[in-house]
Design a protein around this motif. Structure first.
Motif, short mmCIF file in Angstrom:
data_model
loop_
_atom_site.label_atom_id
_atom_site.label_comp_id
_atom_site.label_asym_id
_atom_site.label_seq_id
_atom_site.Cartn_x
_atom_site.Cartn_y
_atom_site.Cartn_z
N ASN A 235 0.82 -1.22 0.00
CA ASN A 235 0.00 0.00 0.00
C ASN A 235 0.85 1.27 0.00
N ILE A 236 2.04 1.18 -0.59
CA ILE A 236 2.93 2.34 -0.64
C ILE A 236 2.27 3.51 -1.36
N HIS A 237 1.50 3.23 -2.41
CA HIS A 237 0.84 4.31 -3.16
C HIS A 237 -0.11 5.10 -2.25
N LEU A 238 -0.79 4.41 -1.31
CA LEU A 238 -1.68 5.08 -0.37
C LEU A 238 -0.88 5.96 0.58
N LEU A 239 0.19 5.43 1.14
CA LEU A 239 1.00 6.19 2.09
C LEU A 239 1.67 7.39 1.41
N TYR A 240 2.04 7.22 0.15
CA TYR A 240 2.60 8.34 -0.60
C TYR A 240 1.56 9.46 -0.75
N ALA A 241 0.34 9.07 -1.06
CA ALA A 241 -0.73 10.06 -1.24
C ALA A 241 -1.06 10.76 0.07
N ILE A 242 -0.99 10.03 1.16
CA ILE A 242 -1.33 10.61 2.46
C ILE A 242 -0.24 11.56 2.94
N ASP A 243 1.01 11.10 2.89
CA ASP A 243 2.09 11.91 3.44
C ASP A 243 3.43 11.47 2.84
N LYS A 244 3.82 12.12 1.78
CA LYS A 244 5.08 11.78 1.10
C LYS A 244 6.28 11.97 2.02
N SER A 245 6.28 13.02 2.82
CA SER A 245 7.42 13.29 3.70
C SER A 245 7.56 12.20 4.76
N TRP A 246 6.43 11.70 5.26
CA TRP A 246 6.48 10.61 6.23
C TRP A 246 7.08 9.37 5.59
N PHE B 44 8.56 7.05 -6.81
CA PHE B 44 8.98 5.92 -6.00
C PHE B 44 10.47 5.66 -6.16
N TYR B 45 10.96 5.79 -7.40
CA TYR B 45 12.38 5.56 -7.63
C TYR B 45 13.21 6.61 -6.88
N ARG B 46 12.77 7.83 -6.88
CA ARG B 46 13.51 8.88 -6.17
C ARG B 46 13.53 8.62 -4.66
N LEU B 47 12.39 8.17 -4.13
CA LEU B 47 12.31 7.93 -2.69
C LEU B 47 13.12 6.71 -2.27
N PHE B 48 13.14 5.70 -3.12
CA PHE B 48 13.75 4.42 -2.74
C PHE B 48 14.94 4.07 -3.65
N LYS B 49 15.66 5.08 -4.10
CA LYS B 49 16.77 4.84 -5.03
C LYS B 49 17.80 3.90 -4.43
N LYS B 50 18.10 4.07 -3.15
CA LYS B 50 19.10 3.22 -2.51
C LYS B 50 18.64 1.76 -2.49
N GLU C 280 9.11 9.17 3.07
CA GLU C 280 10.54 9.39 2.84
C GLU C 280 11.32 9.20 4.14
N LYS C 281 10.78 9.68 5.24
CA LYS C 281 11.44 9.57 6.54
C LYS C 281 11.57 8.12 6.99
N TYR C 282 10.55 7.31 6.71
CA TYR C 282 10.53 5.93 7.21
C TYR C 282 10.92 4.89 6.17
N ALA C 283 11.44 5.34 5.04
CA ALA C 283 11.79 4.40 3.96
C ALA C 283 12.80 3.35 4.41
N ASP C 284 13.82 3.76 5.15
CA ASP C 284 14.86 2.82 5.57
C ASP C 284 14.37 1.87 6.66
N ILE C 285 13.35 2.27 7.40
CA ILE C 285 12.78 1.38 8.41
C ILE C 285 11.86 0.37 7.75
N LEU C 286 11.10 0.83 6.78
CA LEU C 286 10.18 -0.04 6.07
C LEU C 286 10.92 -0.99 5.13
N PHE C 287 11.95 -0.48 4.48
CA PHE C 287 12.76 -1.29 3.54
C PHE C 287 14.19 -1.36 4.05
#
Length: 212
Positions: A86-97, A136-142, A99-106
């Motif tokens: 459901n990443i598309h939903l979380l992106y729509a709700i709060d992109k900054s959130w 998505f690529y920009r947020l999760f490039k690493k 981005e902040k939690y990308a490394d915890i989620l992935f």
């Protein structure tokens, strides 16, 4: 954790290529996370329809719940998979959130010898459930770069799943390249290297996907 143990994968399987969405669907904690996300979707759609409404306390509350669950020490692959799907939903709700939690989620690690379900569950679900998109690529490039480097060493799923996340990774990368968002050769992520070094089935699928 015991409740989900019966759904965990045989250790003979490559944990980097498995379909964790099925684990989420078939576990109580995965189902609970799915329910929380559906509630977040309902609240978000409600506020979209009521443009003048500024009180977003309920949405903040449910995102806080998701935040606490994905950060918990006893988090399970099923829960993470439902979030990844459901990443598309979380992106729509709060992109900054997101981005902040990308490394915890992935939390993909640089240790190739010891993959775990927690590292790959949300990532595999994201690849299987999301359409390729430059944001998505920009947020999760690493994470994209690391997964691409791992591709030559990942075995295909052995559990009969129709979803091979490495196939989907190839589809994401080739679409990004065709849209001009990804270079064929790059120090960060080389599509040429991915195609040349990936296993024969992944390479064949990626090229076949281009043809389709």
């Amino acid at each position: 954790m015991k409740e989900e143990a019966s759904f965990l994968l045989n250790k003979d399987c490559d944990l980097r290529s498995e379909d964790y969405i099925q684990i989420g669907i078939n576990s109580l904690r995965g189902q609970a996370m799915e329910a929380a996300l559906e509630y977040a979707r309902w609240v978000f759609n409600h506020f979209k329809q009521m443009e003048g409404m500024s009180d977003r306390a309920k949405l903040v509350e449910v995102i806080g719940l998701i935040e606490s669950l994905i950060s918990a020490e006893d988090r399970t692959p099923g829960e993470l998979a439902m979030v990844g799907a459901n990443i598309h939903l979380l992106y729509a709700i709060d992109k900054s959130w997101l981005e902040k939690y990308a490394d915890i989620l992935f939390p993909l690690q640089s240790k190739e010898s010891s993959p775990s379900e927690i590292e790959w569950a949300a990532w595999n679900a994201f690849l299987s459930s999301s359409r390729p998109h430059i944001e998505f690529y920009r947020l999760f490039k690493k994470q994209f770069a690391y997964a691409a480097r791992q591709a030559p060493f990942i075995q295909s799923p052995k559990n009969g799943s129709a979803h091979n996340p490495v196939y989907r990774l190839g589809e994401h990368l080739i679409i990004l390249y065709m849209r001009g968002d990804l270079q064929f050769d790059s120090d960060e992520l080389s599509l040429r290297e991915f195609i040349e070094k990936a296993t024969s089935d992944v390479r064949s699928h990626t090229i076949e996907f281009v043809g389709r």
